[in-house]
Design a protein around this motif. Structure first.
Motif, PDB file in Angstrom:
ATOM      1  N   UNK A   1      -1.027  38.767 -50.455  1.00 45.56           N
ATOM      2  CA  UNK A   1       0.190  37.995 -50.719  1.00 45.56           C
ATOM      3  C   UNK A   1      -0.079  36.586 -51.245  1.00 45.56           C
ATOM      4  N   UNK A   2      -1.193  35.981 -50.869  1.00 47.96           N
ATOM      5  CA  UNK A   2      -1.536  34.644 -51.350  1.00 47.96           C
ATOM      6  C   UNK A   2      -2.134  34.636 -52.745  1.00 47.96           C
ATOM      7  N   UNK A   3      -2.338  35.823 -53.345  1.00 50.71           N
ATOM      8  CA  UNK A   3      -2.853  35.911 -54.697  1.00 50.71           C
ATOM      9  C   UNK A   3      -4.344  36.135 -54.811  1.00 50.71           C
ATOM     10  N   UNK A   4      -5.069  36.124 -53.677  1.00 52.51           N
ATOM     11  CA  UNK A   4      -6.505  36.373 -53.744  1.00 52.51           C
ATOM     12  C   UNK A   4      -6.774  37.871 -53.791  1.00 52.51           C
ATOM     13  N   UNK A   5      -7.930  38.235 -54.266  1.00 53.76           N
ATOM     14  CA  UNK A   5      -8.315  39.630 -54.388  1.00 53.76           C
ATOM     15  C   UNK A   5      -8.569  40.245 -53.013  1.00 53.76           C
ATOM     16  N   UNK A   6      -8.239  41.535 -52.858  1.00 51.72           N
ATOM     17  CA  UNK A   6      -8.616  42.245 -51.639  1.00 51.72           C
ATOM     18  C   UNK A   6      -9.894  43.049 -51.876  1.00 51.72           C
ATOM     19  N   UNK A   7     -10.387  43.089 -53.104  1.00 52.31           N
ATOM     20  CA  UNK A   7     -11.683  43.690 -53.392  1.00 52.31           C
ATOM     21  C   UNK A   7     -11.697  45.176 -53.688  1.00 52.31           C
ATOM     22  N   UNK A   8     -10.524  45.778 -53.891  1.00 50.33           N
ATOM     23  CA  UNK A   8     -10.470  47.209 -54.217  1.00 50.33           C
ATOM     24  C   UNK A   8      -9.379  47.476 -55.247  1.00 50.33           C
ATOM     25  N   UNK A   9      -9.562  48.552 -56.002  1.00 52.40           N
ATOM     26  CA  UNK A   9      -8.519  48.997 -56.921  1.00 52.40           C
ATOM     27  C   UNK A   9      -7.554  49.941 -56.210  1.00 52.40           C
ATOM     28  N   UNK A  10      -8.090  50.824 -55.357  1.00 54.93           N
ATOM     29  CA  UNK A  10      -7.282  51.812 -54.651  1.00 54.93           C
ATOM     30  C   UNK A  10      -7.552  51.728 -53.154  1.00 54.93           C
ATOM     31  N   UNK A  11      -6.669  51.086 -52.388  1.00 52.51           N
ATOM     32  CA  UNK A  11      -6.881  50.967 -50.939  1.00 52.51           C
ATOM     33  C   UNK A  11      -6.976  52.321 -50.238  1.00 52.51           C
ATOM     34  N   UNK A  12      -6.311  53.342 -50.758  1.00 49.90           N
ATOM     35  CA  UNK A  12      -6.302  54.654 -50.107  1.00 49.90           C
ATOM     36  C   UNK A  12      -7.654  55.352 -50.185  1.00 49.90           C
ATOM     37  N   UNK A  13      -8.556  54.888 -51.049  1.00 49.58           N
ATOM     38  CA  UNK A  13      -9.899  55.460 -51.133  1.00 49.58           C
ATOM     39  C   UNK A  13     -10.700  55.169 -49.863  1.00 49.58           C
ATOM     40  N   UNK A  14     -10.275  54.187 -49.056  1.00 51.68           N
ATOM     41  CA  UNK A  14     -10.974  53.813 -47.839  1.00 51.68           C
ATOM     42  C   UNK A  14     -10.334  54.421 -46.594  1.00 51.68           C
ATOM     43  N   UNK A  15      -9.385  55.311 -46.786  1.00 56.56           N
ATOM     44  CA  UNK A  15      -8.646  55.904 -45.675  1.00 56.56           C
ATOM     45  C   UNK A  15      -9.254  57.244 -45.291  1.00 56.56           C
ATOM     46  N   UNK A  16      -9.566  57.379 -44.010  1.00 56.40           N
ATOM     47  CA  UNK A  16     -10.017  58.666 -43.498  1.00 56.40           C
ATOM     48  C   UNK A  16      -8.842  59.455 -42.932  1.00 56.40           C
ATOM     49  N   UNK A  17      -7.987  58.765 -42.203  1.00 55.03           N
ATOM     50  CA  UNK A  17      -6.809  59.411 -41.620  1.00 55.03           C
ATOM     51  C   UNK A  17      -5.813  58.353 -41.169  1.00 55.03           C
ATOM     52  N   UNK A  18      -4.594  58.767 -40.968  1.00 57.78           N
ATOM     53  CA  UNK A  18      -3.533  57.886 -40.497  1.00 57.78           C
ATOM     54  C   UNK A  18      -3.707  57.637 -39.002  1.00 57.78           C
ATOM     55  N   UNK A  19      -3.398  56.445 -38.546  1.00 53.81           N
ATOM     56  CA  UNK A  19      -3.478  56.119 -37.119  1.00 53.81           C
ATOM     57  C   UNK A  19      -2.494  56.936 -36.287  1.00 53.81           C
ATOM     58  N   UNK A  20      -1.439  57.437 -36.906  1.00 53.65           N
ATOM     59  CA  UNK A  20      -0.422  58.199 -36.184  1.00 53.65           C
ATOM     60  C   UNK A  20      -0.725  59.693 -36.145  1.00 53.65           C
ATOM     61  N   UNK A  21      -1.804  60.124 -36.768  1.00 50.87           N
ATOM     62  CA  UNK A  21      -2.124  61.548 -36.843  1.00 50.87           C
ATOM     63  C   UNK A  21      -2.856  61.994 -35.581  1.00 50.87           C
ATOM     64  N   UNK A  22      -2.303  62.990 -34.904  1.00 51.48           N
ATOM     65  CA  UNK A  22      -2.955  63.552 -33.722  1.00 51.48           C
ATOM     66  C   UNK A  22      -4.045  64.525 -34.181  1.00 51.48           C
ATOM     67  N   UNK A  23      -4.950  64.851 -33.279  1.00 53.30           N
ATOM     68  CA  UNK A  23      -6.051  65.752 -33.624  1.00 53.30           C
ATOM     69  C   UNK A  23      -5.586  67.134 -34.058  1.00 53.30           C
ATOM     70  N   UNK A  24      -4.417  67.546 -33.605  1.00 56.61           N
ATOM     71  CA  UNK A  24      -3.915  68.873 -33.980  1.00 56.61           C
ATOM     72  C   UNK A  24      -3.084  68.854 -35.271  1.00 56.61           C
ATOM     73  N   UNK A  25      -3.077  67.725 -35.993  1.00 56.29           N
ATOM     74  CA  UNK A  25      -2.376  67.648 -37.274  1.00 56.29           C
ATOM     75  C   UNK A  25      -0.906  67.279 -37.169  1.00 56.29           C
ATOM     76  N   UNK A  26      -0.481  66.863 -36.003  1.00 56.48           N
ATOM     77  CA  UNK A  26       0.925  66.479 -35.818  1.00 56.48           C
ATOM     78  C   UNK A  26       1.087  64.973 -35.938  1.00 56.48           C
ATOM     79  N   UNK A  27       2.315  64.567 -36.267  1.00 59.09           N
ATOM     80  CA  UNK A  27       2.638  63.151 -36.459  1.00 59.09           C
ATOM     81  C   UNK A  27       3.112  62.550 -35.138  1.00 59.09           C
ATOM     82  N   UNK A  28       2.306  61.657 -34.565  1.00 57.83           N
ATOM     83  CA  UNK A  28       2.692  60.989 -33.318  1.00 57.83           C
ATOM     84  C   UNK A  28       3.817  59.991 -33.548  1.00 57.83           C
ATOM     85  N   UNK A  29       3.898  59.411 -34.749  1.00 61.02           N
ATOM     86  CA  UNK A  29       4.968  58.450 -35.018  1.00 61.02           C
ATOM     87  C   UNK A  29       6.330  59.126 -34.838  1.00 61.02           C
ATOM     88  N   UNK A  30       6.490  60.317 -35.394  1.00 58.77           N
ATOM     89  CA  UNK A  30       7.768  61.033 -35.284  1.00 58.77           C
ATOM     90  C   UNK A  30       8.086  61.387 -33.838  1.00 58.77           C
TER      91      UNK A  30
END
Length: 190
Positions: free
Chosen positions: A5-34
């Motif tokens: 937001x301040x205009x500085x670089x975050x150092x990546x073109x695609x932030x999703x390339x660094x994602x392994x899984x969502x924090x809300x994803x349970x081990x059985x593939x269900x959405x804990x957020x819901x």
């Protein structure tokens, strides 16, 4: 490259390339957020419940990618720098600054209307903005925000970082060392 937001670089073109899984994803593939936050987004929760809380983004061949989920969040849980591999060494009794700092690759969009997560406040369409956070050592963090380094660079720990880690390791070993009572109280009156 993505910007903070301040205009500085975050150092990546695609932030999703660094994602392994969502924090809300349970081990059985269900959405804990819901399941746990149904009142925050009843329509989303009802849609997920109709599909047995299955996360449509967890399946690599599913109908969604991570960026399609309005409630996606990913924070790194390994306590090491994603750029140079420096591991955190915290000294519990010390007020020293941590070696690692959180680094946001993507930020939540403050303009978003919570009731309509795919629209901006003025009614225009937008992609959901997500919190994607990794750890960078203080030295890599400064380089990335200085706009000349990338998170995915092949980097080694800075010499100052190595010295800081070794200093902390030495203090840990000193504190954990065994000294007999005679050694501890040698020279004291009593």
């Amino acid at each position: 490259m993505e910007k903070a937001p301040g205009g500085t670089s975050v150092g990546v073109d695609d932030p999703y390339a660094f994602v392994e899984r969502c924090d809300h994803l349970a081990d059985d593939g269900r959405c804990r957020y819901a399941a746990e936050h149904a009142g925050s987004d009843p329509a989303f929760a009802a849609e997920r419940r109709a599909d047995d809380l299955r996360c449509p983004a967890a399946d690599p061949h599913g109908e969604w990618a991570w960026k399609d989920c309005p409630h996606f969040r990913a924070r790194q849980h390994d306590r090491e720098c994603v750029r140079c591999g420096l591991a955190e060494r915290r000294v519990a009794t010390s007020g020293e600054r941590p070696l690692l700092e959180e680094h946001h690759l993507s930020y939540r969009d403050g303009r978003r209307d919570a009731a309509r997560p795919d629209e901006t406040a003025d009614g225009g369409e937008t992609e959901p903005a997500h919190e994607i956070t990794v750890y960078l050592c203080r030295w890599c963090h400064a380089k990335v925000h200085g706009s000349w380094a990338r998170v995915d660079d092949d980097a080694s720990p800075d010499p100052e970082a190595v010295a800081a880690v070794e200093g902390r390791r030495s203090r840990e070993l000193e504190e954990a060392g065994f000294r007999t009572a005679a050694e501890r109280y040698d020279g004291e009156d009593g």
